[in-house]
Design an enzyme around this catalytic site. Structure first.
Site: not given
Ligand SMILES: *[C@@H]1O[C@H](CO)[C@@H](O)[C@H](O)[C@H]1NC(C)=O
Length: 838
Positions: A585, A808
């Site tokens: 990202d 995560e």
């Protein structure tokens, strides 16, 4: 993936709400979907009419139209999986499963029109007002930690859930038999969190069954108003029967007093189940076991009555929704038994009902078998790992397997349009309806398929059960469109769609994602298991088409260079326009996006892909493909890598593009944070962002052990000013100006320093690889491997013990788990790191 996008949306519950609102327009949307699905015939007619017209008007229009059609046309290669591979006839043992990862507990069949079961619960009488109804996994609902202690991906699992003062255990076990997927049983146990609490809470469990209209449900009511059975029939399941057993004390068969309520209506649509139950929890009842004072509780209606009201109070929904509420004082257990008519007739009846002590026995023997198989597969005990580490490993594997879902539906695709081809605004089109059997990154936050995550997931899954990996890869390859493209995020079906805001539903057919599925494919090749090879033989044409699309569509500005399509536009609010297709990202790239860019990580993925595909073609005797790809693989070697990506001035491999360092976000009155570009002006050069991307030639083991580039890569990896942290390798060097920087006012750093397990696992694999090969860096690689492994495993374990979750990502300064949780996608690779299995 577009994870950053979703995180930026703020509170997940808000996002879910918005999306839920959007899907409420049910019927109209459904209609339009059918319309497009039937578009093939219409399309042909349109072509005949449109063709001459288009030729006279504009050849470009025709080209655009053709391109748009291909984007939503399935690839013509034969399927990678045998026909009907998900059916109960072909794969009875996989027909039922916990394939609804986004609910705390539920099962369904692997079918486009599944029978679904699920659990909701609520603690009664804690606060005035409506009790908190638990159903779908949410980030912010206060439930947790929760996760599977055991799950074998097939027939058995045990999950623990902490909810305030309650501790729930949900278990299931399947019993094969018959032609319809066999029997199964659940046990749900509810206990107080702390022993010796004076006032024991009153808890309602809600067991439900939902159909889509195909199955017939026939409830039979007992004397106390409780459902005795639910019988039913469908083509796929034959005759079946659910029995909800009376509550007992946990661990024995002493009956406990239960109060019953029930609700039966047409199916309002899966995303609306929770709301529907909430809105019918509106009457007060008394729970009064003999000889005790009564407790008030909120309940569904007290007797069975068909309420044929659709979600908006009108019309009939599809199928049925039947839910039984049972209210009991903790501690207690309740069992739900599903019996398949053909399994019962085929001998299961003689074995006795899978409940009570028989169920206890079955659960215990499955747990024992799991432990044995776990040790046999990963050998953690033998390798000297502690009992705590072994428990973490079991939870990692179980959480990943318990997160496997089965989805069915139509995605939205925006065709790859060049501006000059179409002056009109291009609208997204519906992809054909497809099934997807896949693991998910996170049950609470990303409960759907993500392409590049899945390659990492399957690295672990295939060690445990190669067949599950064949199934998952086969399904993913079934998503291939006519061009050879697979969308990176798969939002299939209402239950998946409700978790994604509308603006993120559309996948762009020009955008790629790292081809990580080739990692488990490479492992299959290495292992040489005949079943794997048979799968690869069937899958080959699709793997080949997928890879061909990747290296052609993402070709870069100079020969043998590659560029991720789909960087964000250079908006004045963004520090560095993101590159979502890369999976990384907000990892900093060239400051000024342009067609002149070449991306190092993509080059490495393509090089790896070419080598895997050639090897595959050679091993399978696909000589034509081997001959075609051989030269590509040969040319994507160290020499061209050096030429395209070695930045002598930086002493490292790097991206190349129109770039300047002099970019900052500055606060401007009434504008907020705005990007300001100073001097020197951007010019074509190597991009000085030191981090995961710089390591890719090492991570994917593309360098010869004698390569002169290996030393410098190991230097930045091992340097704590750059990538080394006590908790694993950080995604961006601490020395980088982008380290820890927000990308915009609303966009906190994501791949700008945090420690990620997928890349750390690749790094461990690479260090292990170079530690085995003779070369000048052999000893150093071995030392770094063992230190990095200790750091990564140690931190994931500490965080797991402190929070009960896998996360995560991890903070590179204090090791703290960050992002969403549970994240039992690629963070589960911690198990392979413990096992030193790369
Ligand atoms: C680099 O970007 C700047 C700013 O957009 C632009 O003016 C310049 O022409 C670009 N240079 C090249 C070589 O593309």
């Amino acid at each position: 993936m577009a994870r950053g996008e979703r995180r930026r949306r703020g509170a997940p519950t808000d996002g879910a709400r918005t999306a839920e609102g959007a899907t409420r327009g049910g019927p109209a949307r459904r209609e339009s979907r059918v319309g497009v699905a039937r578009g093939t015939v219409g399309g042909a007619v349109l072509a005949i009419v449109a063709l001459p017209l288009a030729l006279t008007l504009s050849g470009n229009w025709l080209l655009a139209w053709h391109r748009a059609r291909r984007a939503v046309t399935l690839h013509s290669a034969p399927p990678a999986l045998p026909p009907d591979s998900s059916s109960p006839a072909v794969a009875p043992d996989l027909f039922w499963g916990t394939y609804r990862p986004h609910v705390y507990f539920g099962m369904k069949t692997r079918s486009p029109q599944p029978l679904l079961t699920g659990l909701m619960w609520a603690q009664q009488g804690t606060t005035p007002g409506t009790p908190k109804l638990r159903h779908t996994c949410e980030q912010g609902d206060g439930v947790g930690p929760y996760g599977w202690e055991f799950h074998d991906g097939l027939s058995f699992g045990r999950q623990h859930i902490q909810d305030g003062a309650l501790r729930l255990t949900t278990e299931f076990v399947k019993r094969p038999g018959g032609q319809h997927g066999g029997d199964w049983s659940w046990r749900v146990t509810v206990e107080p969190q702390a022993s010796g609490t004076s006032a024991l809470p009153l808890v309602s469990l809600f067991f439900y069954v939902v159909t889509d209209g195909k199955e017939v449900l026939v409830p039979e009511v007992g004397a106390k108003g409780q459902l005795k059975f639910i019988s039913g029939h469908s083509t796929e399941l034959g005759d079946f029967r659910f029995t909800l057993m009376a509550p007992t004390s946990p661990g024995d068969t002493a009956p406990k007093y239960g109060s019953y309520n029930v609700f039966w209506s047409s199916n309002p649509g899966l995303p609306l189940l929770t709301e529907m139950v909430k809105s019918h929890l509106n009457s007060w009842f008394q729970h009064r076991p003999p000889g005790t004072s009564p407790d008030r509780y909120l309940g569904l209606p007290g007797s069975l009555k068909w309420e044929d009201r659709g979600p908006n109070g009108q019309g009939q929904g599809q199928g049925q929704f039947l839910i039984q509420q049972v209210t009991v004082k903790v501690p207690f257990s309740v069992e739900l038994v599903f019996e398949s008519g053909s399994a019962q007739a085929g001998g299961n009846q003689a074995l006795g009902q899978l409940a009570g002590s028989l169920l206890t026995q079955a659960l215990e023997s499955h747990a024992e078998a799991f432990r044995e198989r776990f040790e046999k597969t990963f050998q953690l005990q033998k390798k000297g790992l502690s009992p705590e580490e072994q428990a973490l490993g079991q939870a990692a594997l179980s959480g990943l397997l318990g997160g496997i879902g089965y989805f069915y539906g139509q995605g939205l695709v925006l065709p790859d349009m060049k501006v000059e081809e179409s002056k009109q605004k291009v609208a997204p089109a519906l992809f054909p309806p497809v099934p997807l059997f896949t693991a998910v990154p996170s049950r609470s936050f990303f409960p759907r398929g993500f392409l590049w995550d899945e390659g990492f997931h399957q690295l672990l899954v295939q060690r445990w059960d190669p067949r599950l990996t064949q199934e998952a890869l086969g399904h993913w390859l079934g998503l291939l469109n006519a061009d050879g493209w697979i969308g990176r995020e798969q939002v299939l079906g209402d239950e998946a769609r409700v978790r994604v805001p509308p603006e993120f539903l559309v996948q762009r057919a020009a955008h790629a994602n790292p081809p990580t599925l080739l990692l488990p494919v490479a492992h299959m090749l290495k292992g040489g298991d005949p079943a794997d090879l048979a799968f690869l033989r069937r899958a080959f044409p699709r793997l080949y088409a997928w890879f061909s699309w990747l290296h052609q569509s993402q070709a870069g500005p100079v020969p043998l260079s590659y560029r991720w399509r789909g960087r964000d536009p250079a908006l004045p609010t963004l520090l560095n326009p993101k590159t979502l297709p890369s999976g990384l990202d907000d990892y900093p790239r060239a400051s000024h996006p342009s067609a002149t860019e070449r991306h190092l990580d993509l080059w490495c993925w393509v090089s790896l892909g070419a080598h895997v595909l050639v090897q595959l073609a050679e091993q399978l005797g696909e000589s034509e493909a081997a001959a075609e790809l051989g030269p590509l693989a040969a040319s994507l070697g160290a020499e061209i890598l050096d030429e395209l990506h070695w930045a002598p001035e930086l002493g490292i491999f790097a991206d190349f593009g129109n770039h300047t360092k002099a970019v900052q976000l500055k606060s401007r009155p009434s504008q907020g944070l705005v990007r300001v570009v100073g001097r020197p002006h951007p010019r074509l050069q190597y991009v000085d962002a030191l981090g995961y991307v710089s390591l890719f030639p090492l991570l994917l083991q593309l360098l010869d052990p004698h390569s002169s580039r290996l030393g410098p890569l190991l230097d930045v990896l091992a340097d704590s000013r750059h990538l080394w942290s006590p908790f694993g390798l950080r995604s961006l060097a601490a020395s980088s100006p982008f380290y820890g920087q927000r990308n915009s006012e609303h966009d906190p750093p994501y791949w700008r320093g945090a420690v990620w397990l997928n890349v750390n696992y690749l790094a461990l694999g690479a260090l292990h690889h170079y530690a085995l090969l003779e070369g000048p860096h052999q000893a150093r690689a071995a030392k770094l491997h063992s230190e990095l492994r200790a750091n990564v495993v140690g931190n994931v374990l500490r965080q797991y013990q402190a929070t009960g979750f896998l996360w995560e990502q991890y903070n590179d300064r204090d090791g703290r788990g960050m992002g969403c949780r549970p994240f039992q996608g690629w963070t589960s690779l911690v198990l392979l790191a413990m096992a030193e299995d790369y």
